[in-house]
Design a protein around this motif. Structure first.
Motif, PDB file in Angstrom:
ATOM      1  N   ALA A 350      30.038 -17.587 -33.149  1.00 56.45           N
ATOM      2  CA  ALA A 350      29.786 -16.788 -31.953  1.00 56.45           C
ATOM      3  C   ALA A 350      30.186 -17.585 -30.721  1.00 56.45           C
ATOM      4  O   ALA A 350      29.729 -18.717 -30.527  1.00 56.45           O
ATOM      5  CB  ALA A 350      28.314 -16.408 -31.873  1.00 56.45           C
ATOM      6  N   VAL A 351      31.051 -16.995 -29.902  1.00 58.44           N
ATOM      7  CA  VAL A 351      31.547 -17.677 -28.706  1.00 58.44           C
ATOM      8  C   VAL A 351      31.003 -16.983 -27.457  1.00 58.44           C
ATOM      9  O   VAL A 351      30.435 -15.890 -27.523  1.00 58.44           O
ATOM     10  CB  VAL A 351      33.090 -17.700 -28.679  1.00 58.44           C
ATOM     11  N   ASN A 352      31.183 -17.640 -26.339  1.00 57.81           N
ATOM     12  CA  ASN A 352      30.725 -17.103 -25.061  1.00 57.81           C
ATOM     13  C   ASN A 352      31.259 -15.684 -24.858  1.00 57.81           C
ATOM     14  O   ASN A 352      32.445 -15.422 -25.026  1.00 57.81           O
ATOM     15  CB  ASN A 352      31.219 -18.007 -23.924  1.00 57.81           C
ATOM     16  N   GLY A 353      30.355 -14.756 -24.508  1.00 57.55           N
ATOM     17  CA  GLY A 353      30.744 -13.371 -24.261  1.00 57.55           C
ATOM     18  C   GLY A 353      30.606 -12.463 -25.455  1.00 57.55           C
ATOM     19  O   GLY A 353      30.665 -11.231 -25.313  1.00 57.55           O
ATOM     20  N   ASN A 360      20.366  -8.809 -30.044  1.00 57.57           N
ATOM     21  CA  ASN A 360      20.392  -9.434 -28.716  1.00 57.57           C
ATOM     22  C   ASN A 360      20.857  -8.393 -27.700  1.00 57.57           C
ATOM     23  O   ASN A 360      21.961  -7.853 -27.837  1.00 57.57           O
ATOM     24  CB  ASN A 360      21.357 -10.627 -28.729  1.00 57.57           C
ATOM     25  N   PRO A 361      20.062  -8.069 -26.699  1.00 59.40           N
ATOM     26  CA  PRO A 361      20.449  -7.000 -25.766  1.00 59.40           C
ATOM     27  C   PRO A 361      21.580  -7.386 -24.832  1.00 59.40           C
ATOM     28  O   PRO A 361      22.142  -6.516 -24.156  1.00 59.40           O
ATOM     29  CB  PRO A 361      19.155  -6.753 -24.976  1.00 59.40           C
ATOM     30  N   ASN A 362      21.930  -8.679 -24.809  1.00 61.19           N
ATOM     31  CA  ASN A 362      22.928  -9.144 -23.836  1.00 61.19           C
ATOM     32  C   ASN A 362      24.049  -9.910 -24.527  1.00 61.19           C
ATOM     33  O   ASN A 362      23.825 -10.573 -25.544  1.00 61.19           O
ATOM     34  CB  ASN A 362      22.274 -10.082 -22.810  1.00 61.19           C
ATOM     35  N   PRO A 363      25.268  -9.853 -23.989  1.00 57.45           N
ATOM     36  CA  PRO A 363      26.337 -10.711 -24.489  1.00 57.45           C
ATOM     37  C   PRO A 363      25.948 -12.182 -24.320  1.00 57.45           C
ATOM     38  O   PRO A 363      25.190 -12.543 -23.401  1.00 57.45           O
ATOM     39  CB  PRO A 363      27.539 -10.345 -23.603  1.00 57.45           C
ATOM     40  N   LEU A 364      26.449 -13.030 -25.186  1.00 58.47           N
ATOM     41  CA  LEU A 364      26.105 -14.446 -25.127  1.00 58.47           C
ATOM     42  C   LEU A 364      26.608 -15.097 -23.847  1.00 58.47           C
ATOM     43  O   LEU A 364      27.742 -14.863 -23.416  1.00 58.47           O
ATOM     44  CB  LEU A 364      26.705 -15.176 -26.331  1.00 58.47           C
ATOM     45  N   GLU A 365      25.764 -15.936 -23.290  1.00 56.53           N
ATOM     46  CA  GLU A 365      26.133 -16.757 -22.135  1.00 56.53           C
ATOM     47  C   GLU A 365      25.920 -18.209 -22.518  1.00 56.53           C
ATOM     48  O   GLU A 365      24.847 -18.778 -22.317  1.00 56.53           O
ATOM     49  CB  GLU A 365      25.282 -16.387 -20.916  1.00 56.53           C
ATOM     50  N   PRO A 381      24.575 -27.449 -27.836  1.00 62.09           N
ATOM     51  CA  PRO A 381      25.252 -28.562 -27.167  1.00 62.09           C
ATOM     52  C   PRO A 381      26.766 -28.479 -27.297  1.00 62.09           C
ATOM     53  O   PRO A 381      27.484 -29.237 -26.636  1.00 62.09           O
ATOM     54  CB  PRO A 381      24.713 -29.784 -27.929  1.00 62.09           C
ATOM     55  N   THR A 382      27.257 -27.541 -28.123  1.00 63.39           N
ATOM     56  CA  THR A 382      28.692 -27.486 -28.411  1.00 63.39           C
ATOM     57  C   THR A 382      29.393 -26.323 -27.720  1.00 63.39           C
ATOM     58  O   THR A 382      30.626 -26.279 -27.679  1.00 63.39           O
ATOM     59  CB  THR A 382      28.921 -27.339 -29.923  1.00 63.39           C
ATOM     60  N   GLY A 383      28.620 -25.361 -27.207  1.00 63.47           N
ATOM     61  CA  GLY A 383      29.208 -24.164 -26.620  1.00 63.47           C
ATOM     62  C   GLY A 383      29.296 -22.995 -27.578  1.00 63.47           C
ATOM     63  O   GLY A 383      29.793 -21.926 -27.220  1.00 63.47           O
TER      64      GLY A 383
END
Length: 555
Positions: A350-353, A360-365, A381-383
């Motif tokens: 899973a990556v940002n966005g 999860n109600p929100n995209p990942l930040e 710690p890795t993003g």
């Protein structure tokens, strides 16, 4: 776990987590042969408890993925960090010695169950079917014992070895047997028991078969798969310093046998994402899976921080992300580093966005200051966060309605054996394109078969690659295809090409215009070459003066 557990004494088997939905473990606080082997049910319970020692590495706070370069553990109190922070020692050994309890139970069964006919039960209506089931147990137990010895040799190299039930004094005086000898024993046991085990338990007219078969038992494919994996390890540098080519040939033949077995029994590649989820044990390429049961542990321990009850856990590294090639062979865009990658990246990580998980109600930040990013305690710690082996529909909140879902650990599957075959035939024949009368599929073609699975369709490796290039891309392919399946930690060791000195991370920041900047960073890890093998636990050496220590681990 004390080595004296090999000895004959009171039979004390505790019920552990279930292998599958229908194999009910019986908890014994005793007893002797007359109690255990006077009843089919108690005998079955004893055998089922031998199954309970089977390993699994579903994503948790102690997963081996975070003891190598696949992931970094976000939870700073996890003991898995001791593998890479310098705290690993013979006094803090991360002991796998407990498998001797499974071996001891197997030895006990194989000795005490010989020639039993349950004569007093001969007039029972299901006597013949129960005896048929009982007569298979010896082969199942021999295979389980072989598997437990493999797990020990993989970690320690030479280990104490016995097929007998020992007294405490005998157990505490036994010396280590060479790894090669035990690996040969494992391969031979697999070869001997394979014909005695069914291909499937469906349709067998006895108490564990019929229209509603007992699932989770080892079968013929399990035996062939263990033999093939064992011979690959035997041929690898950790156990084959002089690079005996015949050992590579044996490994290639054994892995080819698994591939041929799968072709003959409709075990075929399906979707990559079929390898996890509630029904993954039914995936078309599964040879054997350990049925763990209903749990939300993997989700609680690995869902993104910022979600209720989530702990982040095993966070994939940038090192792993780098292994996912661009589909068109280009260099990733520094400002859009995930578009155009191998499809397995999106399935695994899973990556940002990303909208992950489903609950999860929100995209990942995952950017600095984001809802799921640093500096929140225990944020990735890795993003990155993990997807593979997690059920995204699980609601882990206090008011969650989904609860724990079925999880199964895939011990053996077809994809591994195409890659094993590719490695062995490459090492034996000397190039990626070479074939002969025994091996008509080249190493390159075997790798491309994996890359061509239904929902991946990565371009094939080209002909004419140099040996260096092929080996680099083979290792990358193995890291991607088998990510989080408990291979990478051990592959690094058996290849003996250098350990893990560092991992890469991705630091993401959000710009004022809403776009993102990506900056790589590196975290140093502790590695010494002694770590190719585990230390023999100091507590075992104190009891047994004949146990020598692995090189470099002497205190």
């Amino acid at each position: 776990m004390k080595l004296k557990n090999i000895c004959l004494g009171i039979v004390c088997i505790a019920a552990l987590s279930s292998c599958n939905d229908k194999m009910n473990y019986h908890e014994y606080t005793t007893y002797d042969k007359e109690y255990v082997f006077s009843d089919f049910g108690r005998t079955a319970g004893f055998v089922n408890n031998i199954y309970s020692y089977l390993d699994e590495d579903l994503p948790s706070l102690v997963s081996f993925a975070s003891a190598c370069d696949e992931a970094e553990m976000a939870v700073n109190y996890s003991v898995i960090l001791d593998f890479t922070n310098g705290n690993w020692s013979a006094l803090n050994p991360k002991s796998l010695w407990g498998y001797y309890s499974g071996i001891r139970a197997a030895n006990y069964f194989l000795k005490e169950a010989q020639d039993l006919d349950f004569y007093d039960l001969r007039f029972a209506q299901d006597y013949e079917s129960q005896m048929a089931r009982f007569n298979r147990y010896q082969y199942e137990v021999r295979l389980l014992r072989a598997y437990y010895y493999f797990v020990l040799v993989r970690a320690y190299g030479d280990v104490p070895f016995t097929t007998e039930v020992l007294t405490e004094a005998e157990a505490n005086s036994i010396s280590r047997t060479s790894a090669a000898t035990i690996l040969d024993f494992i391969a031979n046991e697999c070869e001997m028991v394979a014909p005695e085990l069914p291909i499937t338990y469906t349709g067998i007219p006895d108490a564990s078969g019929g229209d509603n078969p007992e699932t989770g038992r080892v079968n013929r494919g399990t035996a062939l798969a263990l033999k093939a994996r064992t011979l690959l390890y035997k041929a690898s540098k950790l156990f084959n310093e002089s690079n005996r080519l015949e050992w590579w040939r044996e490994a290639a033949l054994a892995n080819k046998e698994v591939i041929d077995y799968c072709k003959s029994n409709s075990i075929t590649f399906g979707k990559y994402t079929d390898l996890w989820g509630a029904n993954n044990y039914k995936a078309s390429e599964v040879i054997f899976a350990r049925r763990v049961g209903d749990t939300n542990g993997p989700e609680v321990n690995n869902f993104p921080i910022g979600m209720e009850n989530a702990r982040s856990g095993n966070c994939p590294t940038q090192t792993l992300v780098d292994a996912y090639e661009m589909i068109d062979g280009s260099t990733p865009n520094a400002n859009d580093p995930y578009t155009g990658r191998d499809p397995r990246l999106k399935m695994t990580i899973a990556v940002n966005g990303d909208k992950w998980p489903d609950t999860n109600p929100n995209p990942l930040e995952t950017y600095i200051g984001g809802r799921n990013g640093l500096p929140i305690s225990y944020a990735t710690p890795t993003g990155y966060y993990l997807k593979k082996y997690l059920d995204g529909s699980t609601d882990i909140s206090a008011t969650g309605s989904t609860g724990g879902k079925r999880h199964s650990w895939i011990t053996f599957r077809l994809g591994e054996f195409y890659l094993n075959y590719a490695e062995a035939v490459f090492k034996y024949l000397g190039t990626a394109d070479a074939t002969d009368t025994d091996f008509r599929i080249s190493a390159r073609e075997a790798v491309n078969t994996v890359r061509n699975r239904t929902d991946v369709k990565m371009p094939g490796l080209p002909e004419g690659m140099s040996n260096v290039d092929f080996w680099t891309r083979y290792k990358r392919e193995r890291m991607v295809e088998l990510a989080f399946e408990n291979h990478r930690f051990w592959d690094i060791r058996r290849w003996k090409e250098g350990g893990i000195n560092s991992i890469d991370r991705m630091e993401i920041t959000k710009k004022t215009n809403g776009s993102f900047a990506y900056k790589r960073s590196t975290k140093a890890l502790v590695w010494e070459d002694k770590m190719y093998l585990f230390p023999i636990p100091d507590v075992e050496r104190r009891k047994n003066k004949n146990l020598t220590q692995n090189e470099g681990w002497q205190e």
